[in-house]
Design an enzyme around this catalytic site. Sequence first.
Site, PDB file in Angstrom:
ATOM      1  N   GLY A  14       0.782  -1.233   0.000  1.00 49.88           N
ATOM      2  CA  GLY A  14       0.000   0.000   0.000  1.00 49.88           C
ATOM      3  C   GLY A  14       0.815   1.284   0.000  1.00 49.88           C
ATOM      4  O   GLY A  14       1.787   1.439  -0.751  1.00 49.88           O
ATOM      5  N   ARG A  35       6.475  -8.753   6.981  1.00 47.75           N
ATOM      6  CA  ARG A  35       6.552  -9.786   5.933  1.00 47.75           C
ATOM      7  C   ARG A  35       7.912  -9.688   5.216  1.00 47.75           C
ATOM      8  O   ARG A  35       8.090  -8.866   4.316  1.00 47.75           O
ATOM      9  CB  ARG A  35       5.370  -9.626   4.967  1.00 47.75           C
ATOM     10  N   SER A 136      -5.555  10.054   8.797  1.00 50.80           N
ATOM     11  CA  SER A 136      -6.690   9.682   7.933  1.00 50.80           C
ATOM     12  C   SER A 136      -7.752  10.761   8.078  1.00 50.80           C
ATOM     13  O   SER A 136      -7.753  11.519   9.045  1.00 50.80           O
ATOM     14  CB  SER A 136      -7.271   8.351   8.422  1.00 50.80           C
ATOM     15  N   TYR A 149     -11.293   2.592  15.262  1.00 51.94           N
ATOM     16  CA  TYR A 149     -10.314   3.017  14.243  1.00 51.94           C
ATOM     17  C   TYR A 149     -10.248   4.545  14.217  1.00 51.94           C
ATOM     18  O   TYR A 149      -9.162   5.143  14.220  1.00 51.94           O
ATOM     19  CB  TYR A 149     -10.686   2.467  12.857  1.00 51.94           C
ATOM     20  N   PHE A 186      -5.777  -2.393   2.784  1.00 53.47           N
ATOM     21  CA  PHE A 186      -6.426  -1.899   4.004  1.00 53.47           C
ATOM     22  C   PHE A 186      -7.766  -2.586   4.290  1.00 53.47           C
ATOM     23  O   PHE A 186      -8.009  -3.081   5.392  1.00 53.47           O
ATOM     24  CB  PHE A 186      -6.608  -0.380   3.861  1.00 53.47           C
TER      25      PHE A 186
END
Length: 250
Positions: A14, A35, A136, A149, A186
């Site tokens: 992302g 990862r 955000s 969130y 997401f």
Amino acid sequence: MDKPIALITGATSGIGEATARILAKNHRLILCGRRQDRLDRIAQELDTEVRLLNFDVRERADVFAAIESLPPEWREVEVLVNNAGNAHGMDLIHEGDPDDWDAMIDINVKGLLYVSKAILPGMTERKSGHIVNISSIAGFEVYPKGNVYCASKHAVDALTKGMRLDLNPFGIKVTSIDPGLVETEFSEVRFKGDKERAKNVYKGFTPLTAHDVAQTIEFVVSRPRHVLVGDVLMLATAQANSTIVNKNSQ
Ligand code: NDP
Ligand code: 8X3
């Protein structure tokens, strides 16, 4: 002169990955994520010097150990992109899963604090640096079932403002990037791997891409030293606010 160093958390997909690809032009990069296969692949594809750090931002000791493991020539982090984060679940407040709440508060808020705490001593000592917090639209609006969130991103907004005050004497810039709907992994994470449900979020309109957001990050970090871009709200043209999206615009 060596290119400045940018450290990006959540660089395995992302917005973080796209930011790595763009900042690679003018920065050496420290890429972080859990990862390892992705970190390795992205590093191979970039045409700049790269260091990889694998840690979970929730694990305070691991965050400090990873950053302390950097060799001296990689310690002068000039740009910190606090991007790692996700939504976990989307439920009415009385039906939410406390494990999801813990994940969002621990990753989006405490993780950002731990990484910042590990990086800041170098910046305050050098009296130079730029912290870019990926918040955000959820950092200043609340939408149904967004409860925790949104709370985590409201906390990021408060931390951005607090950092800007406390770091002002050191000449350290602090920016908040506040995207609306961006098509990344997401929603897949939010809906726990339900790809169909995730896809539906972006149906009927053209959402922002990770690359769009990364271009803005590049813009803010490339301003001259006397210019601080404080907050950037970025929306798809079809999005008016958190709840109003023209889904017949494609
Ligand atoms: P992605 O799911 O594509 O990327 C999330 C990144 O965060 C991954 O690289 C992941 O890496 C990393 N991450 C997640 N949890 C952890 C953890 N515990 N420790 C370390 N790294 C972690 O989503 P986005 O790119 O969209 O999200 C990036 C940021 O942008 C988030 O803060 C998100 O809240 C914010 N944002 C996203 C919007 C959107 O619509 N997509 C809109 C507004 C803000 P790994 O799994 O390898 O650890
Ligand atoms: C991600 C955008 O609208 O899903 O922060 O909260 S939204």
